[in-house]
Structures are given as C-alpha cells and as structure tokens.
Design a protein around this motif. Structure first.
Motif, PDB file in Angstrom:
ATOM      1  N   GLU A  15       6.482  14.745  13.409  1.00 41.00           N
ATOM      2  CA  GLU A  15       7.812  14.213  13.700  1.00 41.00           C
ATOM      3  C   GLU A  15       7.724  12.859  14.382  1.00 41.00           C
ATOM      4  OE1 GLU A  15      11.923  15.496  16.099  1.00 41.00           O
ATOM      5  OE2 GLU A  15      10.110  16.718  16.278  1.00 41.00           O
ATOM      6  N   HIS A  16       6.770  12.701  15.294  1.00 40.98           N
ATOM      7  CA  HIS A  16       6.640  11.463  16.060  1.00 40.98           C
ATOM      8  C   HIS A  16       5.595  10.507  15.485  1.00 40.98           C
ATOM      9  CE1 HIS A  16       9.375  12.884  19.168  1.00 40.98           C
ATOM     10  NE2 HIS A  16       8.792  14.068  19.063  1.00 40.98           N
ATOM     11  N   ARG A  17       5.071  10.830  14.309  1.00 39.25           N
ATOM     12  CA  ARG A  17       4.139   9.972  13.571  1.00 39.25           C
ATOM     13  C   ARG A  17       2.974   9.539  14.466  1.00 39.25           C
ATOM     14  NH1 ARG A  17       8.366   6.489   9.756  1.00 39.25           N
ATOM     15  NH2 ARG A  17       6.846   6.816   8.099  1.00 39.25           N
ATOM     16  N   LEU A  18       2.320  10.504  15.076  1.00 38.60           N
ATOM     17  CA  LEU A  18       1.254  10.223  16.031  1.00 38.60           C
ATOM     18  C   LEU A  18      -0.101  10.011  15.358  1.00 38.60           C
ATOM     19  CD1 LEU A  18       2.155  12.743  18.890  1.00 38.60           C
ATOM     20  CD2 LEU A  18       2.814  10.337  18.637  1.00 38.60           C
ATOM     21  N   LEU A  19      -0.203  10.321  14.070  1.00 46.41           N
ATOM     22  CA  LEU A  19      -1.458  10.119  13.355  1.00 46.41           C
ATOM     23  C   LEU A  19      -1.396   8.841  12.526  1.00 46.41           C
ATOM     24  CD1 LEU A  19      -2.193  13.729  12.051  1.00 46.41           C
ATOM     25  CD2 LEU A  19      -3.246  12.563  13.998  1.00 46.41           C
ATOM     26  N   PRO A  20      -2.553   8.201  12.306  1.00 41.33           N
ATOM     27  CA  PRO A  20      -2.562   7.004  11.455  1.00 41.33           C
ATOM     28  C   PRO A  20      -2.110   7.329  10.037  1.00 41.33           C
ATOM     29  CG  PRO A  20      -4.650   7.267  12.633  1.00 41.33           C
ATOM     30  CD  PRO A  20      -3.891   8.542  12.820  1.00 41.33           C
ATOM     31  N   LYS A  21      -1.436   6.403   9.422  1.00 44.50           N
ATOM     32  CA  LYS A  21      -1.004   6.577   8.038  1.00 44.50           C
ATOM     33  C   LYS A  21      -2.221   6.556   7.110  1.00 44.50           C
ATOM     34  CE  LYS A  21       2.308   4.609   4.727  1.00 44.50           C
ATOM     35  NZ  LYS A  21       3.303   3.538   4.501  1.00 44.50           N
ATOM     36  N   THR A  22      -2.213   7.399   6.086  1.00 44.08           N
ATOM     37  CA  THR A  22      -3.342   7.455   5.174  1.00 44.08           C
ATOM     38  C   THR A  22      -3.627   6.092   4.539  1.00 44.08           C
ATOM     39  OG1 THR A  22      -4.257   8.542   3.207  1.00 44.08           O
ATOM     40  CG2 THR A  22      -1.874   8.145   3.232  1.00 44.08           C
ATOM     41  N   LYS A  23      -4.896   5.806   4.357  1.00 46.90           N
ATOM     42  CA  LYS A  23      -5.306   4.545   3.722  1.00 46.90           C
ATOM     43  C   LYS A  23      -5.537   4.732   2.219  1.00 46.90           C
ATOM     44  CE  LYS A  23      -5.314   2.486   7.693  1.00 46.90           C
ATOM     45  NZ  LYS A  23      -4.861   3.677   8.462  1.00 46.90           N
ATOM     46  N   TYR A  24      -5.442   5.968   1.769  1.00 49.31           N
ATOM     47  CA  TYR A  24      -5.695   6.263   0.356  1.00 49.31           C
ATOM     48  C   TYR A  24      -4.531   5.778  -0.500  1.00 49.31           C
ATOM     49  CZ  TYR A  24      -6.875   8.956  -3.847  1.00 49.31           C
ATOM     50  OH  TYR A  24      -7.197   9.335  -5.126  1.00 49.31           O
ATOM     51  N   LYS A  25      -4.845   5.013  -1.508  1.00 50.68           N
ATOM     52  CA  LYS A  25      -3.841   4.505  -2.447  1.00 50.68           C
ATOM     53  C   LYS A  25      -3.867   5.375  -3.705  1.00 50.68           C
ATOM     54  CE  LYS A  25      -2.803   1.113   0.290  1.00 50.68           C
ATOM     55  NZ  LYS A  25      -1.541   1.153   1.074  1.00 50.68           N
ATOM     56  N   ASP A  26      -2.744   5.988  -3.993  1.00 48.75           N
ATOM     57  CA  ASP A  26      -2.690   6.881  -5.150  1.00 48.75           C
ATOM     58  C   ASP A  26      -2.985   6.119  -6.442  1.00 48.75           C
ATOM     59  OD1 ASP A  26      -1.952   8.996  -3.507  1.00 48.75           O
ATOM     60  OD2 ASP A  26       0.189   8.638  -3.779  1.00 48.75           O
ATOM     61  N   PRO A  27      -3.996   6.548  -7.204  1.00 44.23           N
ATOM     62  CA  PRO A  27      -4.265   5.895  -8.487  1.00 44.23           C
ATOM     63  C   PRO A  27      -3.190   6.233  -9.510  1.00 44.23           C
ATOM     64  CG  PRO A  27      -5.701   7.783  -8.199  1.00 44.23           C
ATOM     65  CD  PRO A  27      -4.965   7.615  -6.899  1.00 44.23           C
TER      66      PRO A  27
ATOM     67  N   GLY B 231       6.280  11.856   9.013  1.00 45.33           N
ATOM     68  CA  GLY B 231       4.858  12.054   9.246  1.00 45.33           C
ATOM     69  C   GLY B 231       4.156  12.683   8.064  1.00 45.33           C
ATOM     70  N   LEU B 232       4.826  13.585   7.358  1.00 44.42           N
ATOM     71  CA  LEU B 232       4.239  14.211   6.176  1.00 44.42           C
ATOM     72  C   LEU B 232       4.072  13.189   5.054  1.00 44.42           C
ATOM     73  CD1 LEU B 232       6.218  17.560   6.313  1.00 44.42           C
ATOM     74  CD2 LEU B 232       3.750  17.282   6.654  1.00 44.42           C
ATOM     75  N   LYS B 233       5.011  12.284   4.947  1.00 40.96           N
ATOM     76  CA  LYS B 233       4.863  11.199   3.980  1.00 40.96           C
ATOM     77  C   LYS B 233       3.648  10.347   4.333  1.00 40.96           C
ATOM     78  CE  LYS B 233       6.762   6.864   2.428  1.00 40.96           C
ATOM     79  NZ  LYS B 233       7.621   5.730   2.817  1.00 40.96           N
ATOM     80  N   ASP B 234       3.460  10.072   5.637  1.00 41.66           N
ATOM     81  CA  ASP B 234       2.320   9.278   6.086  1.00 41.66           C
ATOM     82  C   ASP B 234       0.987   9.928   5.721  1.00 41.66           C
ATOM     83  OD1 ASP B 234       4.088   7.470   7.173  1.00 41.66           O
ATOM     84  OD2 ASP B 234       3.759   8.085   9.256  1.00 41.66           O
ATOM     85  N   MET B 235       0.953  11.254   5.677  1.00 46.06           N
ATOM     86  CA  MET B 235      -0.277  11.971   5.318  1.00 46.06           C
ATOM     87  C   MET B 235      -0.656  11.773   3.857  1.00 46.06           C
ATOM     88  SD  MET B 235       0.003  15.669   7.204  1.00 46.06           S
ATOM     89  CE  MET B 235       0.646  15.798   8.871  1.00 46.06           C
ATOM     90  N   GLY B 236       0.309  11.333   3.044  1.00 45.29           N
ATOM     91  CA  GLY B 236       0.013  11.092   1.643  1.00 45.29           C
ATOM     92  C   GLY B 236       0.622  12.081   0.676  1.00 45.29           C
ATOM     93  N   PHE B 237       1.491  12.957   1.168  1.00 50.11           N
ATOM     94  CA  PHE B 237       2.146  13.898   0.257  1.00 50.11           C
ATOM     95  C   PHE B 237       3.056  13.151  -0.710  1.00 50.11           C
ATOM     96  CE2 PHE B 237       1.185  16.985   3.696  1.00 50.11           C
ATOM     97  CZ  PHE B 237       0.605  17.990   2.915  1.00 50.11           C
ATOM     98  N   GLY B 238       3.060  13.598  -1.965  1.00 44.77           N
ATOM     99  CA  GLY B 238       3.905  12.979  -2.973  1.00 44.77           C
ATOM    100  C   GLY B 238       5.346  13.412  -2.882  1.00 44.77           C
TER     101      GLY B 238
ATOM    102  N   PRO C 294      -4.897  17.160   8.073  1.00 43.30           N
ATOM    103  CA  PRO C 294      -4.350  16.165   7.136  1.00 43.30           C
ATOM    104  C   PRO C 294      -5.325  15.616   6.097  1.00 43.30           C
ATOM    105  CG  PRO C 294      -3.521  15.770   9.337  1.00 43.30           C
ATOM    106  CD  PRO C 294      -4.549  16.852   9.478  1.00 43.30           C
ATOM    107  N   PRO C 295      -6.640  15.481   6.372  1.00 44.59           N
ATOM    108  CA  PRO C 295      -7.535  14.925   5.336  1.00 44.59           C
ATOM    109  C   PRO C 295      -7.589  15.743   4.054  1.00 44.59           C
ATOM    110  CG  PRO C 295      -8.595  14.781   7.483  1.00 44.59           C
ATOM    111  CD  PRO C 295      -7.353  15.619   7.664  1.00 44.59           C
ATOM    112  N   ILE C 296      -7.127  17.002   4.082  1.00 46.47           N
ATOM    113  CA  ILE C 296      -7.147  17.816   2.873  1.00 46.47           C
ATOM    114  C   ILE C 296      -6.290  17.196   1.774  1.00 46.47           C
ATOM    115  CG2 ILE C 296      -5.214  19.300   3.555  1.00 46.47           C
ATOM    116  CD1 ILE C 296      -8.402  20.369   1.643  1.00 46.47           C
TER     117      ILE C 296
END
Length: 400
Positions: free
Chosen positions: A74-86, A117-124, A368-370
């Motif tokens: 909720e508070h976006r305390l983790l870094p945003k994923t650096k993975y770019k979706d191919p 925050g879930l978007k930041d993790m990289g969920f589609g 989150p790395p999963i």
C-alpha cells in the motif's frame, strides 16, 4: 608517564578500547548489512528473499504477515521492479491488452489497498476482493495457516471485507492514477437472504470502473455458497448478473468471469458448461480454480485445519480442470490459478487453455521476486517453442 600503570587501570583502559572497537565494528557491520540488503532488494534477489527475508517474516503468525505485506504494498515501500516485460509476454484477451499474463489472485488484497505496490512488483493485472456489499469481519481467528513443507496455504477467512462503499474509492483512485488492469472479485454477505441481489449490487457498484468482475461462488468458507454452482441455481444467478452488466450506462462494460471450485464432479462441470452456452447466462470467461477442501498427501502440522487449500498440492488438479473446461466450453477464455511457482507451471496452464495466470501462495514463500522469475522463465519457454506471443500458445495441449 601520565597514566597509572596499575593492573586495574590497564584493565579499565583495555575494556574501554575494546568497547569502542566493538561499537565501531557493529556500526560497520550493520551498515554493510543494510547496504547488502538494499542491493539485494534493488536487484530483486530471489535467494535473498527466500532464505532471509521470508523466514524472518514467517516468525510472525500468518495473518499478521499477510497484513504486513498489504502495508508494504500500500505504501510502496519496495523498489519498483527493473524487469521490462518482453513483447512475447504481451497478451490480448477479449479486447483488453495485458503487458504480461501474470496477475495476483483475489484473497491477497481484499480491500483494494495494495494496487499500486502490486503493480510495482510487475504484475500484469491485479484482482482484489472478495468484496461483499456490507462490511463483515469474516470467520474467527486463527484463520490462515502456512503449510511450509507442502508449499501450501489453508485459509478460512470467510469473506472478511470492508464492504462496497469503502473499497470503491480505492479502485477509482487506482484506475485514475495508475495504468493498471483491475478486476474486482465479488462475494455475498454471510447472512444475506438474497445472494443474487448481493452480486447484482456488486456489478452495479464496480461495473463502471473495473476492467473485469468475478462472480465468486466457489469459496468453501461461506456456508452454502458452493451450492450456487449447481445447474438451476447458476442459471438463476447468471441471468440477472449478465442483464445488469449489459444495462450499465458506460461505454466500456466490464468483462464477467465465473470462478469455479476444483472439487466439482465431471457431471457438475458438464452442467456448468451447458449453462454457459445459453445466451442469457454467457459469461466472458472462467477462473480455474478456487481452493480445494480435499486433502492430498500433506505433511505439515496444519494439514487438518478446516478451510480451502491452495498452493503446490493444487497444481495438477487445476491444470487438468483448465484443460477439461477449455474443451467443454470450446475455448472460453480462462484465468488459470493454483500451485504456480515457475515459468513451466504457468506455461503448462497456458497450453492447457489458460490465457492469463494468477499466483498467491508462491508469493507467501518466495516474496516479490517470484513475479520476475515466472515471467522470465515463461518468456524463455515461449521463445524456445517459436511463439511470438502468449496467444499463440493458449490451448496448444487442450485437446491432447
């Protein structure tokens, strides 16, 4: 000399020196650990999460740890994923384009607090809920259990929800401020005397803002809920739901998905597929599957807890159910969920007939790395098989 050379004085000075050195060492060690941890978090180091972060979090009881995860997201305390979706992970389902097929299943973010925050993790995409019309506390605690040795979770939350009116503003805020696909999983109140009315209210409330709505009649933790999956009950439920959706005064009407239990018999699955072929009951897609009340060979101490079992023990059951319902419905779009911990697990469900995938239990154990891991492995598998997009692989093995 300027200082006293007696043993007591030398001992005192030695202790002072050592204490000062130890304090400096502790500061340096703590600083180094902080820097190392920060680097690992930034790099989305799966081993760091799996071996250090998650075991520490698991010192908390399961529901407290769950609430901590919501707070962090909720508070976006983790870094945003650096993975770019191919490009190969891009998927189009019923006119909606998803940047990748991996979503978070309902049950994690029940009240729509953690979407950014879930978007930041990289969920589609993000599915929230289940949301009930009126607030309700759910079942008594404890009601969430980790089965670590089995890679599984048992929950009997019982649709704990802050209610439509509390959740709606959060969905609106997320949709207005984030580029994210949001689904809302709808449930009924435990003491409701008119379940159909509860679901119709959900359609009317969230239909104008959600990308898709889920009719959840398959949770095992609300009395008599699963009876709504029977042939006649399902007809009486879906007809007013579809009608209400179609009457919404919005340009882009939400998709309607039906979430099913993995414990349905073969005949019950056939009955459901026949109902869905009727025009006034035709939903846009299915979510397969919810948690199971069956207990396969489990070893964890909580294996006999009452509730719905999710995670690795559900993997093969949900994949086979996806394959079966894909055949029975002639390729209706499916969101596959159940026991996914790798790109191969996701790919198996896609080839069985799923267009999209959801995870939850894997997040409990891997952190989150999963999300990045599954996406990267899935992209590699698709490219190895010569696919240029997810759509090319959907249902590849459905008729085998």
């Amino acid at each position: 000399m300027w200082y006293d050379k007696t043993p007591s004085t030398l001992h005192f000075l030695t202790n002072m020196f050592l204490k000062k050195k130890m304090k400096s060492l502790l500061y340096v060690t703590a600083g180094a650990a902080t820097v190392f941890g920060g680097i690992c978090l930034y790099k989305e180091d799966g081993a760091f999460y799996r071996n250090i972060i998650m075991p520490i979090i698991h010192l908390l009881d399961a529901e407290t740890a769950h609430n901590l995860g919501i707070f962090v997201s909720e508070h976006r305390l983790l870094p945003k994923t650096k993975y770019k979706d191919p490009a190969v992970l891009r998927v189009e389902v019923l006119g909606k384009v998803f940047p990748n097929p991996i979503g978070i299943a309902a049950g994690f973010d029940k009240d729509g607090r953690a979407i950014p925050g879930l978007k930041d993790m990289g969920f589609g995409f993000v599915e929230i809920g289940s949301v009930t019309p009126q607030p309700q506390p759910g079942n008594p605690k404890p009601r969430l259990f980790r089965l670590t040795e089995d890679g599984a979770v048992i929950n009997r939350y019982g649709f704990n929800s802050e209610g439509h009116n509390q959740v709606l503003p959060r969905i609106k805020y997320a949709k207005n401020n984030e580029s994210v696909i949001v689904g809302v999983n709808l449930g009924k109140n435990k003491i409701s005397v008119d379940p159909v009315k509860d679901y119709v209210e959900g359609v009317e409330k969230f239909g104008p803002i959600a990308d898709y709505l889920v009719i959840n009649i398959s949770s095992p933790n609300t009395p008599n809920l699963r009876s709504l999956q029977s042939k006649e009950n399902l007809k009486m439920l879906l007809q007013p739901i579809i009608s209400s959706r179609d009457k919404l005064g919005v340009t882009k009407k939400p998709l309607i998905f039906l979430k099913l239990a993995p414990d349905l018999s073969t005949e019950e699955r056939k009955d459901i597929s026949e109902v869905l072929k009727q025009k006034d009951c035709k939903v846009d897609g299915l979510i397969i599957s919810n948690t199971t009340i069956h207990r396969p060979s489990l070893v964890s101490q909580h294996k006999n807890e009452i509730g719905g079992l999710s995670g690795e023990p559900l993997r093969d059951t949900s994949t086979e159910m996806i394959r079966e319902l894909s055949r029975l419905t002639n390729g209706m779009p499916i969101i596959g969920v159940g026991g996914i911990t790798s790109g191969k697990d996701a790919y198996d469900k896609i080839k069985a007939g799923a267009s999209l995938i959801q995870i939850y239990s894997a997040l409990v154990y891997e952190g989150p790395p999963i999300v990045r891991k599954i996406k990267a492995e899935l992209a590699d598998l698709l490219e190895q098989d010569g696919h240029k997009s997810i759509n090319e692989a959907v249902g590849k093995n459905a008729r085998q």
